[in-house]
Design an enzyme around this catalytic site. Structure first.
Site, PDB file in Angstrom:
ATOM      1  N   ARG A 319       0.835  -1.202   0.000  1.00 45.52           N
ATOM      2  CA  ARG A 319       0.000   0.000   0.000  1.00 45.52           C
ATOM      3  C   ARG A 319       0.871   1.254   0.000  1.00 45.52           C
ATOM      4  O   ARG A 319       0.522   2.258  -0.625  1.00 45.52           O
ATOM      5  CB  ARG A 319      -0.983   0.000   1.175  1.00 45.52           C
ATOM      6  CG  ARG A 319      -1.985   1.135   1.131  1.00 45.52           C
ATOM      7  CD  ARG A 319      -3.149   0.941   2.083  1.00 45.52           C
ATOM      8  NE  ARG A 319      -4.200   0.086   1.546  1.00 45.52           N
ATOM      9  CZ  ARG A 319      -5.267   0.533   0.863  1.00 45.52           C
ATOM     10  NH1 ARG A 319      -5.434   1.813   0.632  1.00 45.52           N
ATOM     11  NH2 ARG A 319      -6.167  -0.306   0.403  1.00 45.52           N
ATOM     12  N   GLU A 727      -9.860   5.801   7.154  1.00 45.38           N
ATOM     13  CA  GLU A 727      -8.438   6.097   7.134  1.00 45.38           C
ATOM     14  C   GLU A 727      -8.039   7.381   6.407  1.00 45.38           C
ATOM     15  O   GLU A 727      -7.137   8.087   6.866  1.00 45.38           O
ATOM     16  CB  GLU A 727      -7.667   4.922   6.501  1.00 45.38           C
ATOM     17  CG  GLU A 727      -7.751   3.638   7.286  1.00 45.38           C
ATOM     18  CD  GLU A 727      -7.294   2.454   6.463  1.00 45.38           C
ATOM     19  OE1 GLU A 727      -8.017   2.096   5.504  1.00 45.38           O
ATOM     20  OE2 GLU A 727      -6.214   1.910   6.753  1.00 45.38           O
TER      21      GLU A 727
HETATM   22  N1  MTE Z   1     -12.289   5.109  14.465  1.00 49.43           N
HETATM   23  C1  MTE Z   1     -12.345   4.816  15.775  1.00 49.43           C
HETATM   24  N2  MTE Z   1     -13.101   5.573  16.581  1.00 49.43           N
HETATM   25  N3  MTE Z   1     -11.644   3.769  16.301  1.00 49.43           N
HETATM   26  C2  MTE Z   1     -10.843   2.973  15.506  1.00 49.43           C
HETATM   27  O1  MTE Z   1     -10.224   2.029  15.991  1.00 49.43           O
HETATM   28  N4  MTE Z   1      -9.986   2.554  13.225  1.00 49.43           N
HETATM   29  C3  MTE Z   1      -9.691   3.126  11.926  1.00 49.43           C
HETATM   30  C4  MTE Z   1     -10.920   3.804  11.334  1.00 49.43           C
HETATM   31  N5  MTE Z   1     -11.533   4.661  12.302  1.00 49.43           N
HETATM   32  C5  MTE Z   1     -10.763   3.277  14.115  1.00 49.43           C
HETATM   33  C6  MTE Z   1     -11.537   4.363  13.634  1.00 49.43           C
HETATM   34  C7  MTE Z   1      -9.175   2.171  10.954  1.00 49.43           C
HETATM   35  S1  MTE Z   1      -7.542   1.752  10.992  1.00 49.43           S
HETATM   36  C8  MTE Z   1      -9.974   1.631   9.977  1.00 49.43           C
HETATM   37  S2  MTE Z   1      -9.351   0.618   8.796  1.00 49.43           S
HETATM   38  C9  MTE Z   1     -11.408   1.914   9.934  1.00 49.43           C
HETATM   39  O2  MTE Z   1     -11.835   2.780  10.981  1.00 49.43           O
HETATM   40  C10 MTE Z   1     -12.151   0.585  10.021  1.00 49.43           C
HETATM   41  O3  MTE Z   1     -13.512   0.729  10.053  1.00 49.43           O
HETATM   42  P1  MTE Z   1     -14.415   0.929   8.742  1.00 49.43           P
HETATM   43  O4  MTE Z   1     -13.896   0.031   7.683  1.00 49.43           O
HETATM   44  O5  MTE Z   1     -15.764   0.541   9.201  1.00 49.43           O
HETATM   45  O6  MTE Z   1     -14.292   2.370   8.386  1.00 49.43           O
HETATM   46 MO1  MOS Z   2      -7.188  -0.161   9.418  1.00 54.36          MO
HETATM   47  S1  MOS Z   2      -5.127   0.097   9.502  1.00 54.36           S
HETATM   48  O1  MOS Z   2      -7.041  -0.919   7.849  1.00 54.36           O
HETATM   49  O2  MOS Z   2      -7.386  -1.456  10.485  1.00 54.36           O
END
Ligand code: MTE
Ligand code: MOS
Length: 819
Positions: A319, A727
């Site tokens: 990535r 992200e």
């Molecule tokens: N938001 C919160 N509050 N807590 C989290 O741990 N993880 C992030 C993001 N936002 C996270 C977060 C990461 S690394 C990812 S990949 C995505 O949320 C995963 O969730 P989604 O695919 O439902 O967006």
């Molecule tokens: Mo998010 S780093 O893809 O869990």
């Protein structure tokens, strides 16, 4: 518009609702894995025996003294493993190692009646070590050629030719730090063996299916004998994508061997010293521009510090290579990647998953060289933005590239770019020892798992006889609001009010073979599956309603829990329709499935179309730097970000704010320090508490933070026209670091190129200010015209690592112009 993206009238998606657990979060009533311990009788507690060496052989292990400690029940060692003694998917992570590979590596685990008994037992275990030489830093690893895993290359055209045709060439080196996840909830697992002899493990995991698989292979069981459940996580941020597996396997092994529930929860110090972090990176690069500042060629080698095992390092590196372009068209490019093997924790997924590291390399380059090109950095970035019709280096067309320009234009207005620029100039002219700086940076981030197979999801939706709805899907909730969005999707697809829909915790026996909730794709994938399940049920109900209302099924309308149809005044209540359907023996539940269409990726050639679409955004940040100390304040940040048509605007804005602040923490405050001395403590993580590891808090929030969702942004390829949000906003924080660079530059002569350490802590900023001031003295202070470039390569003048200056002197004529 596609059927997937089209919204019905009065959709529940798009409404501003708060997080489905918000009340539970703020009252403390929300349950996390470790909260369940008190509900189980006879639970044992697990404590690790952590090795005090970065690298050593385990030559002796005596557990008998521990068994003499009151309350100690059992010590788990390699001899106890009935299946495979490995916690990874790459088979390079022995669960009970005979070779210690990092300082703090757990060699065995003690089970006790209380946590204290287990802790004292762990102290009593006697381990003999034979220390071995260790590799800690990226520099050491590169010198020793200590690498692991694949070494891919992304390329297009001929980077050499691109560089040769460039009229301005630069080269340099850049090393930057990792990041601790610092989720509020540390890793936790709670396992027991149920009445049928099957293992039930609750785990704080983003990837329940993989946790299930690892538990099964450690225990020598089939997957159907192991169930993993995740209630919710107190933050994951990628840190719980791969790292929970071994911990859940330890708890499960303990439960199988003792017949009692086993609880394993890392305390903060253990979590910090045992689990993986964001990968630090090292980059060497050569870049070329034409006279208009257009990038001609880029050649770079990225080295990721993978730590002691591969974990997710290969996909993280992939990535990074796929995002080195960020939002810019680079016609001729060659980007090589490799993974260092070091005696540190095994670095892992972290919000952005390598994307931020790849993008940071080019953003840093643009920020550094803009003064030598005599072009304002914001203008340099703007000129190089992708234009419609262009493709990425890995051969994927950049659909909606025009949004980059639209977003930066809109942001310039909303952020009052011109007015504030003038204000900053005036401020800087008046202040000798305090300077302000402003920068605008864009983001383009590919959405989907690079590995095509992961882009599928399942759901199970039940409509009960009273009309209430229960949904299960394969995604996990970590605070990001996925469950909130899934309730909105189900309510929209069925045509019922939000209050009708409840979500059940994620379990592998409800939805099998799930992918990690990661890559920001949780809502896209599970939303597709939930919608599919709901539509199956809805179609059956429409048949029932059509008969009652005397209509064709396609003329039935269900909205807000009221059933009616075209050309009729008659209505049926949702609950009555459901009840009627039950008596007609109509199936009221369905399994849903979704696969992202149109993806393909050749990992060996690093070519293809791995992403469904790109998420776009941009930010303007303004900072103020104190020249005496390097301390700074974040004054204001404006963001315009593209989430498609938002499924849940409040959740999305929260994700943008949170991601941005987390990114700013990574780039400016958070610094992981490892003991790199030759003392016995070599390899010890020195920053193993919140007292030494500086996290952003309220005082580090920008004093003004404006977030605006890009409008009329329907994404055809995703559920109800939305886009992933988890992200991409993290990388909006580049604007903060580039604003710091601009403020630092204001301490120096016009055209001074600012090298800035990363994380750009006050200390790093101080040294950059120092270098800028020295450059000013050498240039005769203030004599330079706006376009001229400070003499470079003046040797000992720089307090930073001086690489760029040296390289420039070697590669370019004065004024940064080659040939
Ligand atoms: N938001 C919160 N509050 N807590 C989290 O741990 N993880 C992030 C993001 N936002 C996270 C977060 C990461 S690394 C990812 S990949 C995505 O949320 C995963 O969730 P989604 O695919 O439902 O967006
Ligand atoms: Mo998010 S780093 O893809 O869990």
């Amino acid at each position: 518009m596609t059927a997937l993206s089209r919204r019905p009238a009065n959709p529940v998606v798009g409404l501003t609702v708060s997080h489905e657990s918000a009340e539970l979060h703020v009252t403390g009533a929300a349950l996390y894995t470790d909260d369940l311990v008190s509900r189980m009788a006879g639970t044992l507690h697990a404590w690790p025996v952590q090795a005090p060496h970065a690298h050593a052989l385990v030559t002796g292990l005596r557990t008998t003294p521990a068994l003499g400690v009151p309350g100690v029940v059992r010590v788990l060692t390699a001899a106890d493993v009935p299946g495979v003694n490995d916690a990874g998917v790459k088979h390079d992570e022995p669960l009970f190692p005979d070779e210690v590979r990092y300082y703090g590596h757990a060699v065995c685990w003690v089970l006790g009646e209380s946590l204290e008994a287990a802790r004292l037992g762990a102290e009593a275990v006697e381990v003999d070590y034979e220390p071995l030489p260790s590799v800690l830093t990226l520099t050491e690893a590169i010198e020793a050629e200590s690498f692991q895993g694949a070494q891919p290359t992304v390329s297009r055209g001929d980077a050499g030719a691109g560089l040769a045709r460039a009229t301005h060439r630069f080269s340099g080196e850049f090393e930057f730090g990792g990041q601790e996840h610092f989720y509020l909830e540390t890793h936790a697992a709670l396992a027991h063996v149920d009445e049928g002899g099957q293992v039930f493990a609750q785990s704080s995991t983003q990837h329940p299916s993989e946790t299930q698989e690892i538990i099964a292979h450690v225990l020598g069981l089939h997957n159907h004998e192991v169930t993993v459940q995740c209630l919710r996580m107190g933050g994951g941020f990628g840190g719980k994508e791969m790292q929970p597996h071994g911990l859940a396997a330890i708890a499960s092994l303990g439960a199988v061997l003792t017949g009692r529930p086993v609880r394993l929860r890392l305390n903060r110090t253990q979590d910090l010293t045992m689990t993986g972090k964001r990968h630090p990176f090292h980059a060497v690069w050569e870049v070329g521009f034409d006279d208009d500042g257009m990038i001609q060629g880029l050649r770079a080698t990225l080295t990721a510090d993978g730590g002691w095992s591969l974990d997710l390092s290969e996909p993280v590196l992939a990535r990074a290579l796929c995002h080195i372009d960020n939002a810019y068209y680079v016609p001729d490019i060659e980007a090589h990647g490799r993974i260092a093997k070091t005696n540190k924790t095994s670095q892992t997924a972290f919000r952005g998953f390598g994307g931020p590291q790849g993008m940071l390399v080019l953003e840093d380059i643009l920020g550094r060289v803009a003064p030598a090109l005599g072009i304002d950095p914001t203008e340099l970035r703007r000129r190089n933005l992708y234009q419609p019709g262009q493709a990425t280096p890995y051969g994927m067309p950049v659909r909606h590239a025009e949004r980059l320009t639209q977003i930066t234009d809109e942001l310039s207005e909303r952020g009052e770019l011109q007015r504030r620029r003038r204000a900053i100039e005036a401020f800087n002219a008046e202040h000798e020892h305090v300077k302000r700086g402003l920068a605008m940076t864009p983001v383009k981030f590919g959405i989907s798992f690079n590995l095509t197979a992961f882009n599928q999801a399942g759901a199970l939706v039940h409509v009960y006889k009273d009309g209430s709805v229960l949904i299960n899907h394969g995604g996990t909730e970590m605070g990001q609001g996925l469950h909130t969005k899934m309730r909105q999707v189900a309510a929209t697809a069925l045509g019922v009010p939000l209050s009708h829909v409840r979500l059940a915790p994620t379990r592998t026996d409800k939805v099998p073979n799930t992918s990690a909730t990661a890559a920001s794709s949780g809502a896209d994938l599970n939303g597709g599956a939930v919608k599919n399940a709901c539509e199956q049920i809805r179609e059956r109900l429409e048949q029932v309603a059509a008969r009652t209302l005397n209509l064709h099924p396609s003329d039935v309308r269900i909205s807000g829990g009221v059933v009616t149809g075209l050309g009729t005044q008659d209505t049926i209540a949702w609950a009555d329709l459901v009840r009627a359907a039950y008596f007609q023996r109509i199936q009221l539940f369905a399994a849903g499935y979704y696969r992202t269409e149109g993806l393909h990726w050749d990992a060996s050639r690093m070519q293809g179309e791995p992403f469904k679409y790109f998420a776009y955004g941009a930010a303007i940040s303004e900072v103020e730097v104190d020249g005496f100390t390097g301390a700074y304040r974040f004054l204001r940040t404006d963001i315009v970000h593209d989430v498609g048509d938002s499924l849940s605007p409040l959740v999305d804005i929260g994700q943008i704010e949170g991601g941005f602040v987390q990114g700013a923490g990574w780039l400016t405050l958070e610094e992981l320090r490892w003991d790199t001395s030759d003392k016995p403590s070599r390899g010890r993580l020195a920053t193993q508490a919140a007292s030494t590891y500086k996290l952003p808090s309220f005082s580090e929030m920008p004093e003004v933070l404006n977030v605006h969702l890009f409008e009329r942004a329907t994404e055809d390829g995703a559920v109800y026209g939305s886009k992933a949000v988890g992200e991409p906003p993290l990388m909006l924080a580049f604007s903060v670091r580039e604003a710091l660079r601009a403020a630092v530059g204001a301490f120096g002569p016009a055209g001074h190129m600012v090298e800035l350490g990363c994380p750009s802590t006050p200390e790093a900023v101080y040294w950059a200010v120092d270098a800028a001031r020295r450059a000013g003295q050498e240039a005769g202070d203030g004599g330079a015209s706006a376009r001229s470039v400070a003499p470079v390569g003046s040797g000992n003048g720089t307090a930073g690592n001086g690489t760029l200056e040296r390289e420039l002197a070697e590669h370019s004529a004065p004024r940064g112009v080659a040939e």
